[in-house]
Design a protein around this motif. Structure first.
Motif, PDB file in Angstrom:
ATOM      1  N   SER A 191      38.691  41.808  39.368  1.00 46.58           N
ATOM      2  CA  SER A 191      39.370  41.960  38.088  1.00 46.58           C
ATOM      3  C   SER A 191      40.299  43.169  38.114  1.00 46.58           C
ATOM      4  N   GLU A 192      41.188  43.236  37.160  1.00 47.00           N
ATOM      5  CA  GLU A 192      42.117  44.354  37.080  1.00 47.00           C
ATOM      6  C   GLU A 192      41.345  45.660  36.927  1.00 47.00           C
ATOM      7  N   GLY A 193      41.778  46.676  37.654  1.00 45.65           N
ATOM      8  CA  GLY A 193      41.104  47.959  37.635  1.00 45.65           C
ATOM      9  C   GLY A 193      40.048  48.126  38.709  1.00 45.65           C
ATOM     10  N   ALA A 194      39.723  47.059  39.435  1.00 45.94           N
ATOM     11  CA  ALA A 194      38.686  47.131  40.468  1.00 45.94           C
ATOM     12  C   ALA A 194      39.184  47.908  41.683  1.00 45.94           C
ATOM     13  N   ARG A 195      38.239  48.532  42.360  1.00 46.90           N
ATOM     14  CA  ARG A 195      38.504  49.188  43.636  1.00 46.90           C
ATOM     15  C   ARG A 195      37.960  48.278  44.731  1.00 46.90           C
TER      16      ARG A 195
END
Length: 243
Positions: A119-123
């Motif tokens: 998801s968006e923001g994942a590392r």
């Protein structure tokens, strides 16, 4: 008999070392790249026609395919052409990894599907090797670290927010867990290569509850399949005995 061993894996090296002293069998190892020795050829064959011509010119009597589980094109071509020219062919293919209790694996058909999972923001840590990185897509909105053995190139990996994570294997489970914690990894992306030497990253991901995008293996040839080095050696021995 001359056996062409399509190599590039640890299993191929073990098979080659064991068969080197087998009477009445000459093993020619073929690698895409690497150090050359008298019994090793480096590079491709020049397409279908080049492979056929090589088999004929070199008097190859059988082919043992011990390439990487994701070397789909090489394996498919080799099996097909061996069938066409009447040569014995078998593939040494280590078993795929299977999830254990606590694993958070998500099956992906290819790199593009795996790249869309976090998801968006994942590392994200991609541990699939340096090839085909462009197939993941730009992965906007994610911090993408790409594992690389050896020096990092001058250019960053092809992601909107990407960087190289340089390391030198082998990696132990505790080492992997420490690295994942330090990097605050949310997702690990791997190909289902199988084998024990690189399983540590999956065990570390299980410990930490990290999501894993597991890229499925490509189709394999409809041909004899050997799962262990011992089975491959026995297959080669039978070739000599059956002559």
């Amino acid at each position: 008999m001359r056996l062409l061993l399509l190599g590039g894996t640890r299993e191929a090296r073990e098979v080659s070392a064991t068969l080197a002293g087998l009477r009445d069998l000459t093993v020619v190892v073929s690698l895409a790249e690497g150090a050359r020795d008298p019994a090793t050829r480096i590079g491709g064959f020049g397409g279908d026609d080049g492979f056929r011509e090589y088999l004929s010119r070199e008097g190859i009597g059988a082919v043992l395919d011990a390439t990487h589980p994701f070397a789909e094109r090489i394996s498919m071509r080799s099996a097909r052409i061996c069938g066409e020219v009447g040569l014995r062919y078998a593939q040494l293919l280590r078993p795929a990894w299977q999830p254990d209790a606590g694993d958070r694996w998500h099956s992906a058909r290819d790199e593009a599907a795996a790249g869309a999972m976090p998801s968006e923001g994942a590392r994200v840590l991609i541990a699939t090797g340096r090839q085909r990185l462009e197939c993941f897509g730009p992965m906007e909105g994610r911090r993408v670290l790409v594992r690389r053995n050896g020096p990092a190139p001058d250019a960053p990996p092809p992601f909107a927010d990407g960087a190289w994570q340089v390391g030198v294997p082998p990696f132990g489970v505790d080492d992997e867990e420490r690295l994942f914690r330090d990097l605050r990894i949310d997702w690990l992306v791997v190909r289902n290569a199988g084998g024990g030497s690189s399983r540590a990253k999956l065990d570390a991901a299980r410990r930490l509850g990290i999501e894993v995008a597991m890229i499925r293996r490509p189709p394999r040839p409809d041909a004899p399949r050997l799962e262990t080095v011992e089975a491959a050696i026995a297959w080669a021995r039978r070739l000599v005995e059956d002559r």
